[in-house]
Write an enzyme that holds these catalytic residues in place. Structure first.
Site, short mmCIF file in Angstrom:
data_model
loop_
_atom_site.label_atom_id
_atom_site.label_comp_id
_atom_site.label_asym_id
_atom_site.label_seq_id
_atom_site.Cartn_x
_atom_site.Cartn_y
_atom_site.Cartn_z
N HIS A 80 0.81 -1.22 0.00
CA HIS A 80 0.00 0.00 0.00
C HIS A 80 0.85 1.27 0.00
CE1 HIS A 80 0.33 -0.01 4.55
NE2 HIS A 80 0.32 1.29 4.36
N ASP A 111 0.39 -7.56 1.73
CA ASP A 111 0.78 -6.15 1.85
C ASP A 111 2.29 -5.97 1.90
OD1 ASP A 111 0.35 -3.42 1.95
OD2 ASP A 111 0.09 -3.37 4.12
N GLY A 191 2.81 6.62 7.83
CA GLY A 191 4.16 6.96 7.36
C GLY A 191 5.18 5.95 7.80
N ASN A 192 4.92 5.24 8.92
CA ASN A 192 5.77 4.12 9.33
C ASN A 192 5.55 2.89 8.45
OD1 ASN A 192 5.67 5.31 12.55
ND2 ASN A 192 7.57 4.40 11.80
N SER A 193 4.48 2.89 7.71
CA SER A 193 4.15 1.72 6.88
C SER A 193 5.32 1.35 5.98
CB SER A 193 2.93 2.02 6.01
OG SER A 193 1.78 2.16 6.80
N GLY A 251 -6.97 -26.06 -0.58
CA GLY A 251 -8.02 -26.72 -1.34
C GLY A 251 -8.96 -27.50 -0.44
#
Length: 587
Positions: A80, A111, A191-193, A251
Site C-alpha cells: 500500500h 501487503d 508513514g511508518n508503513s 483446497g
C-alpha cells in the site's frame, strides 16, 4: 537537506553529549553495566538507521518507509506504500541522499512489496532475523518516516516491546490479510508503513504495516502490527522474480467439532491435497510442522505461504496418523490481482463508464502516466506484462538460473536426436526423442508421441506421461527458454515439505505447464513436473543418485511419479546423441 560536513559535525556533537552523559551517570553512581547497555542500544539503533528508507512518490506528495535488505539495493516495504507511486519512486537514506528506485515485485494479499534502489552497489543492508524466536515482552524498535516528518531522511525511532506473536488480522476489502503477524507497542503511525521492526540486537524481524487507529483517528494507540520476516522469507525470491504473488490455499476447509478437533469439512477433488490422500473428516494434527488446535490457527499458518509451496501435514484417520505432502493452490483469481496491481480489467469483462480510459494493455497506461522527464535509464528498468509487477526483473532471474544450468555444456551438443536408455526392474527401456516424434519402448510396451500435440492431451497411462515429460525436457534443452514457449522465473520453491529451496523456471507449451527445479548451489536440474493445464501435476520426474556430467543433464536414475499410478524408476541412465530422427525410424 543537511550537507555532509554539517552531519559529521552533528554526529561529533552527539558523541560529545553521550560522553558527557556517561560521565554524569558515573558521577551519580549509575552502574557501568547500565551505561554500557544504553551505549550498545544507541549504537544498535545508529546501525539500523543506515538501512532504513524514507519513501516518497516522484512528486514528493506521499510515501512511507522501507528497509534495505541487500547491498545492491533491494528493499522491502508495503504494497500500500508503492501502489500510489507507480513503477518509480524516490528513496531517502540517512546519508542525506535521495535515490531513484523501481518497483520489482508485489504481494497485495500480504501487503508486501520489493523495490530496488539505484545508483550504488554498496548499500548497508539490515541483518535478517528470525521472527519465530520472538518472545512476548522482549524489546524491539520501529524505524521509519511517520507523518513524512523525515525531510532530512533521518528516520524516527520508536522503542517498545513485543506485545504479541502469531496474531491474525482478518482480510480487508477481500484481499489484504495479515497472517501470523507481530504486535508491538512501539509507536507505528501513518508513514511508518513499510518500515522495519528490529529486535533489540538490531536484526530485522518484521515489516510494519497496520495500526489500530479506529478509536482515536490516525494517531497511534499503542497497538501496531508487523508482517513477520519469516513469512516474507517464503515470498522473497518470488518477489525478486518480478511477480504478482498470491497466497496459498490447501483446497480444503476445516471446522471444529464439539470435542474441539479440527476436521476436514470440505475438500476439492482436484486439489493436490486430495490427490495426495487427504480425505473428508480427517482430523488435522500438524501443518507445516506446527501443532493445530483451532481453525483460526490453521488459517494463520497457511497465510504465511505462497501459492505452489509444498507443505507437510499430518492427519488422524481411524486412529492412525497419516503424513502427507501437498502442493498448495492459490487464494485469489490471478486476473483480480493483476487488475489490482496494473489497473487492467480481465479480458471480456465489461468496463464501467469511469474506467473507459483504462486500456487492455498495462504497458500503454504506464507510458501515458509516466512523467515526461523520466530518464531513459529508469524507463528501461520497467517492463509491463500481465501477471507481473515488473517483467524486467523476471527476465534477469530467468537468465541467471538458465545461465548457470547451461554453462555445463553448449547447446550445439544437444541439437540432435536423443536416445535415453536404462532399465526398469527386469525390463529394458529405450526412449528416442526428437522435435517431430518421440517413442518409448519398455519391455513389450511401445508409446509414440506426435510432437507436442499429445502433451496437450496428456494421455492417462503412465508410460505416455513419462514420455511427454522427457520430450518436454529435451525441448527445453534444445530450444532454450526463448523458444520453448511462454517461459518465466517462478522464484524459489521446495521440492518437498521442509526441503531445500530450488530455483524454478516455468514453461508453458500447448497449454501444458512444466516446472523445472534447479539446485541453487550446483545449478543442475533436480526435478521437473508436468501439469495437465488445469493445475494438476500428472507426472513428476526426480533425478536421483550421483550426478553424471558425462550424461548431462541426467543423474544415475530418474523416478517418474504419478498421482494415480505406481512410479517408474529408471536405473542406469544413459544419454546418446545421433542425427535427428526420421519418420521412417519412428515407424
Amino acid at each position: 537537506m543537511i550537507d555532509l560536513p554539517t552531519r559529521q559535525l552533528m554526529w561529533a556533537f552527539c558523541c560529545v553529549l553521550l560522553a558527557m552523559g556517561q560521565a554524569y551517570g558515573q558521577s551519580q553512581g549509575i552502574p557501568d553495566s547500565v551505561l554500557q547497555i544504553e551505549t550498545e542500544r544507541i549504537e544498535t539503533i545508529a546501525r539500523a538507521a543506515k538501512s532504513t528508507i524514507c519513501v516518497f512518490d516522484r512528486l514528493g506528495q506521499g510515501g512511507g518507509s522501507a528497509v534495505v535488505v541487500s547491498a545492491d539495493g533491494y528493499a522491502l516495504t508495503n504494497f500500500h506504500v508503492v501502489e500510489p507511486c507507480g513503477p518509480f519512486m524516490k528513496c531517502g537514506l540517512n546519508d542525506g541522499r535521495l535515490y531513484d528506485a523501481v518497483l520489482v515485485g508485489v504481494d497485495p494479499t500480504g501487503d508486501v512489496a520489493l523495490i530496488k534502489l539505484l545508483g550504488r552497489d554498496d548499500f548497508v543492508p539490515a541483518s535478517w532475523g528470525n521472527s519465530d524466536q520472538l518472545r512476548v515482552g522482549e524489546n524491539c524498535f520501529a524505524a521509519g518516516n511517520p507523518f513524512l516528518l523525515a525531510h532530512d531522511y533521518q528516520p524516527t525511532i520508536t522503542w517498545g516491546i513485543v506485545c504479541g506473536t502469531n496474531r491474525y488480522q482478518y482480510p480487508e476489502g477481500g484481499i489484504l490479510e495479515y497472517a501470523d503477524c507481530i504486535q508491538t507497542d512501539a509507536a507505528i503511525n501513518p508513514g511508518n508503513s513499510g518500515g522495519p521492526l528490529f529486535n533489540a540486537r538490531g536484526e530485522l524481524v518484521g515489516i510494519n504495516g497496520r495500526g489500530s487507529f479506529e478509536k482515536r483517528g490516525r494517531v497511534n494507540v499503542g497497538v501496531g502490527y508487523a508482517i513477520s520476516i519469516n513469512q516474507i522469507k517464503h515470498f522473497y525470491s518470488l518477489l525478486k522474480a518480478g511477480r504478482i504473488v498470491d497466497h496459498a490455499s490447501l483446497g480444503a476447509t476445516f471446522s471444529s467439532n464439539d470435542a474441539g478437533e479440527v476436521r476436514v469439512s470440505n475438500l476439492l477433488d482436484q486439489s493436490d491435497a486430495a490427490r495426495q490422500g487427504l480425505r473428508f473428516d480427517d482430523r488435522l494434527l500438524l501443518f507445516a510442522g506446527r501443532e493445530i488446535n483451532s481453525v483460526n490457527q490453521f488459517k494463520n499458518i497457511l497465510g504465511t505461504f505462497p501459492r505452489d509451496w509444498v507443505a507437510g501435514l499430518t492427519v488422524e484417520r481411524e486412529g492412525q496418523t497419516v503424513p502427507l505432502n501437498a502442493r498448495l493452490t492459490g487464494v485469489n483469481d490471478p486476473f483480480r490481482l493483476d487488475e489490482l496491481v496494473n489497473g487492467v480489467l480481465p479480458e471480456g469483462e465489461p468496463k464501467e463508464q469511469d474506467d473507459a480510459e483504462r486500456e487492455a494493455d498495462p504497458a500503454e497506461k504506464i507510458k501515458e502516466d509516466q512523467d515526461a522527464d523520466l530518464p531513459a535509464e529508469l524507463k528501461n528498468l520497467y517492463e509491463a506484462r500481465r501477471g507481473f509487477a515488473n517483467f524486467y526483473f523476471n527476465r534477469l532471474e530467468t537468465q541467471r538460473v538458465w545461465g548457470r544450468f547451461f554453462q555445463v555444456d553448449k547447446s550445439e551438443r544437444f541439437a540432435t536426436k536423443w536416445t535415453v536408455s536404462g532399465s526398469v526392474a527386469n525390463d529394458k527401456l529405450q526412449a528416442v526423442l526428437d522435435e517431430q516424434k518421440s517413442g518409448w519402448r519398455l519391455g513389450q510396451s511401445i508409446e509414440v508421441l506426435d510432437g507436442l500435440k499429445a502433451t496437450g492431451e496428456l494421455p492417462g497411462n503412465r508410460e505416455s506421461r513419462a514420455l511427454s515429460a522427457l520430450h518436454l525436457l529435451r525441448r527445453l534443452v534444445v530450444k532454450t527458454p526463448t523458444s520453448f514457449g511462454d517461459f518465466s522465473s517462478v522464484g524459489q520453491l521446495p521440492l518437498t515439505a521442509a526441503g531445500q529451496l530450488h530455483d524454478v523456471l516455468l514453461g508453458v507449451h500447448d497449454s501444458v505447464e512444466c516446472r523445472f527445479f534447479f539446485n541453487p548451489e550446483s545449478g543442475r536440474l533436480a526435478m521437473w513436473e508436468v501439469d495437465d493445464g488445469a493445475g494438476a501435476v500428472v507426472c513428476r520426474a526426480l533425478l536421483e543418485g550421483a550426478e553424471r556430467p558425462e550424461h548431462w543433464p541426467f543423474a544415475e536414475r530418474v523416478r517418474f511419479e504419478f498421482p494415480d499410478a505406481q512410479p517408474i524408476i529408471v536405473e542406469g541412465l544413459k544419454l546418446e546423441l545421433a542425427p535427428l530422427l526420421t519418420e521412417k525410424e519412428v515407424k
